[in-house]
Design an enzyme around this catalytic site. Structure first.
Site, PDB file in Angstrom:
ATOM      1  N   HIS A 258      -8.141  -4.504  -1.230  1.00  0.00           N
ATOM      2  CA  HIS A 258      -7.333  -4.365  -0.020  1.00  0.00           C
ATOM      3  C   HIS A 258      -5.837  -4.376  -0.370  1.00  0.00           C
ATOM      4  O   HIS A 258      -5.092  -3.466  -0.003  1.00  0.00           O
ATOM      5  CB  HIS A 258      -7.681  -5.517   0.941  1.00  0.00           C
ATOM      6  CG  HIS A 258      -6.969  -5.486   2.252  1.00  0.00           C
ATOM      7  ND1 HIS A 258      -7.551  -5.007   3.413  1.00  0.00           N
ATOM      8  CD2 HIS A 258      -5.726  -5.876   2.603  1.00  0.00           C
ATOM      9  CE1 HIS A 258      -6.683  -5.103   4.409  1.00  0.00           C
ATOM     10  NE2 HIS A 258      -5.569  -5.635   3.948  1.00  0.00           N
ATOM     11  N   GLU A 259      -5.410  -5.408  -1.098  1.00  0.00           N
ATOM     12  CA  GLU A 259      -3.983  -5.519  -1.419  1.00  0.00           C
ATOM     13  C   GLU A 259      -3.543  -4.415  -2.377  1.00  0.00           C
ATOM     14  O   GLU A 259      -2.406  -3.945  -2.305  1.00  0.00           O
ATOM     15  CB  GLU A 259      -3.673  -6.902  -1.992  1.00  0.00           C
ATOM     16  CG  GLU A 259      -4.032  -8.081  -1.082  1.00  0.00           C
ATOM     17  CD  GLU A 259      -3.454  -8.000   0.330  1.00  0.00           C
ATOM     18  OE1 GLU A 259      -2.394  -7.349   0.496  1.00  0.00           O
ATOM     19  OE2 GLU A 259      -4.061  -8.558   1.261  1.00  0.00           O
ATOM     20  N   HIS A 262      -2.570  -1.500  -0.277  1.00  0.00           N
ATOM     21  CA  HIS A 262      -1.190  -1.671   0.188  1.00  0.00           C
ATOM     22  C   HIS A 262      -0.202  -1.370  -0.956  1.00  0.00           C
ATOM     23  O   HIS A 262       0.800  -0.681  -0.776  1.00  0.00           O
ATOM     24  CB  HIS A 262      -0.960  -3.118   0.639  1.00  0.00           C
ATOM     25  CG  HIS A 262      -1.509  -3.465   1.997  1.00  0.00           C
ATOM     26  ND1 HIS A 262      -1.165  -2.777   3.128  1.00  0.00           N
ATOM     27  CD2 HIS A 262      -2.362  -4.453   2.392  1.00  0.00           C
ATOM     28  CE1 HIS A 262      -1.780  -3.325   4.184  1.00  0.00           C
ATOM     29  NE2 HIS A 262      -2.522  -4.338   3.763  1.00  0.00           N
ATOM     30  N   GLU A 297      -2.051  -0.565   6.861  1.00  0.00           N
ATOM     31  CA  GLU A 297      -3.407  -1.114   6.906  1.00  0.00           C
ATOM     32  C   GLU A 297      -4.445  -0.018   6.635  1.00  0.00           C
ATOM     33  O   GLU A 297      -5.515  -0.303   6.088  1.00  0.00           O
ATOM     34  CB  GLU A 297      -3.646  -1.772   8.274  1.00  0.00           C
ATOM     35  CG  GLU A 297      -4.835  -2.696   8.340  1.00  0.00           C
ATOM     36  CD  GLU A 297      -4.669  -4.006   7.565  1.00  0.00           C
ATOM     37  OE1 GLU A 297      -3.578  -4.275   7.036  1.00  0.00           O
ATOM     38  OE2 GLU A 297      -5.677  -4.744   7.483  1.00  0.00           O
TER      39      GLU A 297
END
Lengths: 498, 498
Positions: A258-259, A262, A297
C-alpha cells in the site's frame, strides 16, 4: 516566472522541512522532544503561509500572470494554483485557524479519554464545537450547493456532496449482492496467518516486492511505525513506513504494498515540477506531488489489492514468502494463502475491514459528516445513527462506542471531508486497471509473470508524472475517457468475490 | 519582551529545523535526496536570517531594549545578543555571502580531487580565492588589531590572535619536554586494540557508559555516521553519532564519550533558555546552547580524556568491556588497556593524533590561517611551511600532501577561524577539572567508584545550565576565578605522561 518560481520553491522547501520534522517525530525522535517539535512544526507551517501571502509573492504572481501561457502548461497551472491558494488563505481568518488549532488539542485529549472509557458523552461537547468551527471554516472557504463541499475540496478538489451521493447509491446497490453471495459460501482456512512471524522475514519480503514493483530505494527508505504512512521531501526522497505484527502476517505485507503504491506516485512526478505548485498543495500547506487524496489512495489500493491481493501474484511469489518462513508456511499452498488474504468478513473496525466491506464504513462516515455540517443531525444522536447503519449494512450489533462511533481519530482533529477519499481511491484504482486491460489485453499475463514494469510504466504516463497538473477528474478523463465511474470497481469486485 | 521572544523563538525553530535536515542528511537520507535537501537547508537558513533582520524584529527589539533590566539577566542578554547579531548581519553584504557559498561548492570538489591525487596545485587557486573572500568577510565583520580576530570571533567570541599567540607560546614550551620524556620510554603493547570487534558490543558498551555519565536517552539517541558529531533540536532532543571500526576498538569508545560530553552540555542548558538567544547562535545561525566552540569542545574532551582516558576508569570498567568481548580481551589487563589507549605516538594526521601531540597540529593550522589572512604567507608556499613545521614539532617527514596540507576539509569550506577552538577546549577542560579538584578533593575517589553524578552536577552548575548567557571567559572566571589559563592543562599532561 523565475521570481514566482523562487517564491513557490521557498514555500515548498519549508513544507518539505515540516514533512521531515513530522516523519522524524513518528520514526526517530526521542519522547522528550515532542513539545518543542510541535512548536517547530507550527512555526514553519505559519512561515510557509506567510511567504505565500506576502507582498513579494503577490507582486511576483502579477508579473507571472502577465507573462503566462494560456491552457494547461505547467507555468500556467502554477499561476492559477498560486492565485487560488492566496485567495483561499485570504478568506480564512487568522482567529478561526487559531480556534481550530486550540480546539484540536483539547478535543484529541477528550477523544482519547472517551475511547478508552467507551463513553461518547465525554467527547460529544468537543465534537459539537468541532462541527461548529468546521461549519464556520466551510463558510469562510465558500461553497455553492452544500457547505460540506467546501471541506471535501480540501482533500478532493472538484468532488461534491452531489457527486458522492450518486456514487454511493450505485456502490451500495452493487456491493450488497456481492457481499450476500460471499456470505453464502464457506470461509477459507486462515489459521496460518496468525502464527509467529519474526519481523526480519516480513521486512525482507515486503521490501523485495516493493522494489520489484518499482519503489526506488536510492530515493526512499522503509521504517517502522505504529501507524504506517508515506511522506516525501521532493520526489528525490520518498519514505514509507510499515508495522510488523508477529501474530498477523498480512498486516505488514499489504501495508508495505500500500505505502509503496503511494511512494511510487511521488517518486515519479515529472522532475521539472520539483519545487513548483505542481508538487505542492498550497491550500493544504503540504508538500505533495499527488493531485488529490483520492488519486493518491487509488495508487496505494491498486498495488495493495489489484496487484497484491491477486491469485496469480501469489502463485508466482508465494515460494518467496515461504523461503522467508520455511517452517511456518510449509503446509500452505499459494491458493490457500490467496484465499486467506482475500477472506471477506464484516467487522466493526474500519482499518481492519476487508476489500468488500471497507466502503460501507466510509459511506457511513461521509453521510454523518454531511448531516453534521448541514445541521440535520445532532451530535448526541450519532451513536444511534452509527449503530443502526452497521446493523443494516453489515448485519452487526455494535457492542460499545469504542468499537463504534469513537473508533477514528479524524473527528477529534477537525479533519472533516477526508473520509470520502478512501472510497474515491478504490473506485479510481479499478477504473484505471479497467482501461489498462482494454489498452493492453496481455497485462494480466505480464503481471502473472512478475513483469510489474508494464503496469508501472502505464501509471507513470497516465497518472504519476503529471503531479498536481490536472485535477483528479481531468486526469481520469485523459487516462480513461471519463470522470470517476464506479462501474469498473463493481465489475472488479463481482469478478473477484461473487 | 514577549514579542521579541516570539521572534527569536521563531528563528530558533527554523534553525532547529535546519539542524534536523542536516542530521537526517548524514544519518538517514537516501543518496538521491542530496540536491533538494541542499536547497531546503539554504532556504531555511536564509529565512532565519530574514526573520532576524526583519522590521518586526527590529521593532520588537526596540521595545525590549526600553524595558530591559541592566546587568546579566537572561532578558538583558537576549536584547544585547539580538542587537549584536542584527548589526553583524547588516554589516555582511548579501553578494559576499553568495560568493562564499558559490566558491564553497567548487572549492570542495577541487579539494576532494586534490587530496585523492595528493596534488596541492589543483586546490591552490581555489584556496587563494577562499583566502581573499575570507579576508573580505573579516573586513565586513570588522576588526581592530588583526583581521583574523574577526573570523575567530565567529567560533570563539572574545578570543584573539594576541591571546592565542601567548597561549600557544606557553603550550609549545610546555609540551615539548613532556613529549621528549614520553618518547624516551618504551612503548606499551597495543596488539589487542586491532582485533576484530563486532559493532554490537562496541555500541552496547559505549552507550551504557554514556548513560552512566548522564547522557539522557529519553532526550537523545545514538546513530552511526562516517564523521561523528553531536546536534540538538532544543535541549529536549540532543543526538549523537559515532563510528564503529571493527579493527580499532578505541575509535567508537572514545568517540562516543566525546560526543556524549557535547550532548550533556546541550541537554542541561536551563530549560528557561529554550527558544531564546541563550540557546541560539544568532551570528552563526545555528541553534546551539553551548557558549562557544571551545567551551563545547572542553566538555567533550573532558569526558573523553579526563574521565575516559583514565587509569581508575579502566580499573573499574574494563571488566564491563571484557564482558562484551570475552574471547578478544581475555589476555589483557585493565592497566594494559589503559596504557594502550594513552599511548603517545607522533603522526601526520590530526584526527588520529594522541592527547599530547594533538595541539601541535592545531597550532600549525592556526599559524597558517593567521598568516594567510594577514597576507604574510602565499598559498603556494603552504606545503613547504607545513612540512617544515611537522618536521620541527613532531620530527616527522611528511610523505605527500594528502597526509599533509590537504588532509582537512576546513579550508575548502571557507571556515577559517575554527581550528583554535580545539586547543581552547583542551585547555579549558583541564582548567575546570583543576578547580573542581580544589573544591572537591575527593572527586577522583568518586570517579574511581563510578560516581559520575558529582562531576556532572558540578559541570551543570558551572557550565552547562548557563547556555550562552556568559562568554567563555566570563564563564571561566565565574567557575575558576580566572580567564583561559594553560597552566592546569600542562600540569595535567605532565602528571599523566611525563
Amino acid at each position: 516566472m523565475t521570481d514566482l518560481s523562487n517564491r513557490i520553491g521557498a514555500v515548498n522547501d519549508v513544507l518539505n522541512a515540516v514533512s521531515l520534522l513530522t516523519w522524524d517525530s513518528r520514526t526517530m525522535m526521542p519522547g522528550g522532544g515532542a513539545e518543542t517539535r510541535g512548536q517547530q512544526i507550527a512555526t514553519l507551517t505559519r512561515l510557509a503561509r506567510d511567504i505565500l501571502l506576502s507582498e513579494e509573492t503577490r507582486t511576483a504572481l502579477k508579473a507571472a500572470e502577465a507573462a503566462a501561457q494560456p491552457g494547461y502548461t505547467a507555468e500556467g497551472q502554477q499561476v492559477i494554483q498560486t492565485r487560488e491558494a492566496i485567495e483561499h488563505h485570504s478568506r480564512v481568518p487568522a482567529d478561526l485557524i487559531e480556534a481550530r488549532a486550540g480546539l484540536r488539542t483539547v478535543a484529541q485529549s477528550a477523544w482519547i479519554e472517551a475511547r478508552s472509557k467507551s463513553d461518547f458523552s465525554i467527547f460529544a461537547p468537543h465534537l459539537e464545537k468541532t462541527v461548529e468551527l468546521s461549519r464556520r471554516y466551510a463558510d469562510a472557504i465558500g461553497w455553492e450547493k452544500h457547505p460540506y463541499d467546501a471541506l471535501i475540496s480540501l482533500y478532493e478538489p472538484g468532488e461534491t456532496v452531489e457527486g458522492l451521493q450518486s456514487l454511493f447509491a450505485t456502490l451500495k446497490a452493487g456491493l450488497k449482492p456481492i457481499l450476500a453471495a460471499v456470505q453464502a459460501r464457506p470461509q477459507p482456512r486462515t489459521d496460518f496467518l496468525t502464527r509467529d512471524y519474526p519481523e526480519e522475514g516480513q521486512r525482507a519480503f515486503g521490501l523485495k516486492m516493493a522494489q520489484k514493483f518499482g519503489y526506488d530505494l536510492t530515493r526512499g527508505r522503509l521504517d517502522t511505525t505504529v501507524h504506517p504512512f508515506e511522506v516525501s521531501f521532493t520526489r528525490n526522497d520518498v519514505r514509507i513506513t510499515t508495522r510488523y505484527r508477529r501474530d498477523f502476517l498480512p498486516a505488514s505485507i499489504f501495508g508495505t504494498f500500500h505505502e509503496a503504491g503511494h511512494g511510487m506516485y511521488e517518486q515519479n512526478v515529472d522532475p521539472a515540477y520539483t519545487r513548483t505548485t505542481l508538487a505542492t498543495d498550497l491550500i493544504g500547506l503540504y508538500a505533495v506531488g499527488g493531485t488529490s487524496f483520492g488519486a493518491h489512495e487509488s495508487q496505494s489500493r491498486l498495488w495493495e489489492n489489484h496487484v497484491g491481493r491477486n491469485r496469480a501474484f501469489w502463485r508466482l511469489n508465494f515460494a518467496e514468502l515461504q523461503a522467508q518462513f520455511p517452517d511456518k508456511l510449509a503446509d500452505v499452498t499459494a491458493d490457500e494463502f490467496y484465499a486467506a488474504v482475500t477472506r471477506i468478513q464484516p467487522g466493526f473496525i474500519r482499518v481492519e475491514a476487508d476489500e468488500l466491506t471497507y466502503d460501507f464504513h466510509i459511506m457511513l462516515r461521509v453521510e454523518i459528516e454531511r448531516r453534521l455540517i448541514e445541521g440535520s443531525l445532532a451530535v448526541k444522536d450519532l451513536p444511534e445513527v452509527w449503530n443502526a447503519a452497521i446493523k443494516s449494512d453489515l448485519g452487526l450489533t455494535v457492542p460499545d462506542d469504542a468499537r463504534g462511533v469513537l473508533q477514528d481519530v479524524h473527528w477529534s482533529t477537525g479533519y472533516f471531508g477526508s473520509f470520502p477519499t478512501y472510497t474515491v481511491g478504490n473506485v479510481m484504482a479499478a477504473q484505471l486497471m479497467d482501461t489498462l486491460r482494454r489498452e493492453q489485453p496481455d497485462i494480466d499475463i505480464a503481471l502473472a509473470d512478475g513483469d510489474y514494469a508494464s503496469l508501472a510504466g502505464w501509471l507513470r504516463g497516465k497518472v504519476w508524472q503529471h503531479g498536481r497538473r490536472f485535477t483528479r477528474d481531468d486526469l481520469l478523463i485523459r487516462a480513461t475517457g471519463r470522470a470517476l465511474d464506479p462501474k469498473p470497481y463493481l465489475a472488479y469486485l463481482t469478478g473477484k468475490y461473487a
